[in-house]
Design an enzyme around this catalytic site. Structure first.
Site, mmCIF file in Angstrom:
data_model
loop_
_atom_site.group_PDB
_atom_site.id
_atom_site.type_symbol
_atom_site.label_atom_id
_atom_site.label_comp_id
_atom_site.label_asym_id
_atom_site.label_seq_id
_atom_site.Cartn_x
_atom_site.Cartn_y
_atom_site.Cartn_z
ATOM 1 N N ASP A 26 0.858 -1.183 0.000
ATOM 2 C CA ASP A 26 0.000 0.000 0.000
ATOM 3 C C ASP A 26 0.896 1.235 0.000
ATOM 4 O O ASP A 26 1.667 1.459 0.936
ATOM 5 C CB ASP A 26 -0.898 -0.017 1.236
ATOM 6 N N ASP A 119 -2.843 2.447 -6.104
ATOM 7 C CA ASP A 119 -1.822 2.529 -5.056
ATOM 8 C C ASP A 119 -1.741 1.316 -4.139
ATOM 9 O O ASP A 119 -1.013 1.354 -3.144
ATOM 10 C CB ASP A 119 -2.034 3.785 -4.212
ATOM 11 N N GLU A 120 -2.444 0.240 -4.447
ATOM 12 C CA GLU A 120 -2.322 -0.940 -3.583
ATOM 13 C C GLU A 120 -2.604 -2.209 -4.367
ATOM 14 O O GLU A 120 -3.334 -2.203 -5.360
ATOM 15 C CB GLU A 120 -3.237 -0.850 -2.358
#
Length: 374
Positions: A26, A119-120
């Site tokens: 993350d 983003d993860e």
């Protein structure tokens, strides 16, 4: 094609399934961190991506979070909490470019990558491509490479299932690593608030609180019958979470449930022509994503948020896939007209395509190529 009847019956293996090695990566305050990386004047300052004059915060830097600024917070509230907050306009092309860099790093270690957003992502490194063998070492290498190649930091969680890995990645943020080893999951979960559990949303957490369930230990104290009675088919899922059990696999081609976009306006709108013009702009964003992913869909949903923050949705489903952006927009405007005229100003519009299937980008019929009126 082989005759299914000729295939031997599948025999399920006895005993427990093999222990998996799962990493959840993350990025730390991703959008805001990219902005601070690219603009030296923003470093060390409280930054909010989005918001501006109207709307909500899309992301907040850690300097802004120290004042209580969070994503999805109205910009007015964010400014009230942090008078020195700097708002910047989102640059999604930049965020996507960095995300592609990061995913290229992941691909050096495993083909089993399940992105959740820009983003993860989850990674299954049970059989890693480099033969490293230790998931913790792989997570450390990935975090170091992300820092070296993008100038950004990432946090990671390492465990034997997706649920625990995701919880762990949030444990030592920012720029942290947390490992939950086999046999330690139940104890790790016991001390955490259930509102942090993936799969337990705010409303469910509130209901659990009314039933005296605040932590993983409280959840474990409840019987399966009690949880099923109060939460229906989700009861068994919650029963397992309290014991650190999660059977969900990392799925590289996780299916999309819907594709959409929305926008908050600088000033409230009432005029039909102005509103349809905004839907035209939003539909271009959505259809670009649909074309990139080669997705087709049958249901168009319109979202309207009024000046008093009341939200209304309208939807229409076809017996076939939507033929193209023109029809997508035409349906959206038709749904909008069912709500007009309106005495209330409209502050936000959104369009979403759902009931999706994968395949070639839909081609409009000949009559559709002439265009649709707004």
């Amino acid at each position: 094609m082989n005759d299914l009847a000729a295939d031997p019956p599948r025999v399920e293996p006895l005993g427990d399934p093999p222990v998996r090695k799962i990493i959840h990566v993350d990025m730390d305050a991703f959008y805001a961190s990219v902005e601070q990386r690219d603009d030296l004047a923003l470093r060390g300052r409280p930054v909010a991506v989005g918001g501006m004059h109207r709307g909500v915060v899309a992301a907040a830097s850690y300097e802004a979070r120290a004042f209580g600024v969070r994503s999805a917070m109205p910009s007015v509230s964010a400014r009230r909490r942090c008078p020195d907050l700097v708002f910047v306009k989102p640059r999604f092309d930049a965020y996507r470019a960095v995300s592609q860099q990061i995913r290229a790093i992941f691909a050096d270690y495993t083909a089993l990558i399940e992105p959740l957003s820009l983003d993860e992502a989850y990674l299954d490194v049970t059989e890693d491509l480099k033969g490293i063998g230790l998931a913790t070492t792989i997570a450390e290498e990935i975090r170091a490479r992300i820092r070296a190649e993008t100038g950004l930091t990432a946090s990671a969680g390492v465990s034997y299932n997706k649920f625990l890995a995701k919880l762990a990645s949030d444990q030592n943020k920012p720029d942290g690593l947390c490992v939950v080893a086999p046999g330690k999951g139940e104890a790790f979960v016991a001390a955490l608030p259930v509102k942090r559990f993936h799969g337990i949303g705010p409303k469910t957490a509130e209901k659990m609180a009314r039933l005296g369930i605040e932590t993983g230990a409280d959840l474990k104290a409840q019987s399966l019958a009690f949880l099923t009675h109060n939460f229906g088919s989700s009861g068994e899922y919650y029963f397992n979470l309290a014991r650190g059990i999660c059977h969900r696999q990392v799925k590289p081609n996780r299916p999309y449930k819907s594709i959409g976009a929305e926008d908050t306006f600088f000033d409230d709108l009432r005029d039909e022509a102005a509103l349809c013009a905004e839907l035209d702009r939003i539909s271009q964003t959505v259809w670009r994503r649909i074309a990139e992913k080669e997705i087709r869909g049958r249901t168009v949903t319109l979202k309207v948020k009024y000046q008093d923050f009341r939200i209304v949705t309208r939807a229409r489903s076809l017996d076939r896939a939507v033929s193209g952006r023109a029809e997508f927009l035409d349906i959206g405007c038709a749904l909008l007209r069912t709500l007009l005229p309106t005495p209330k100003g409209i502050r936000l519009l959104g369009l979403t395509l759902s009931n999706l299937t994968e395949g070639d980008a839909p081609q409009p019929p000949k009559e559709a190529q002439l265009g649709f009126p707004l």
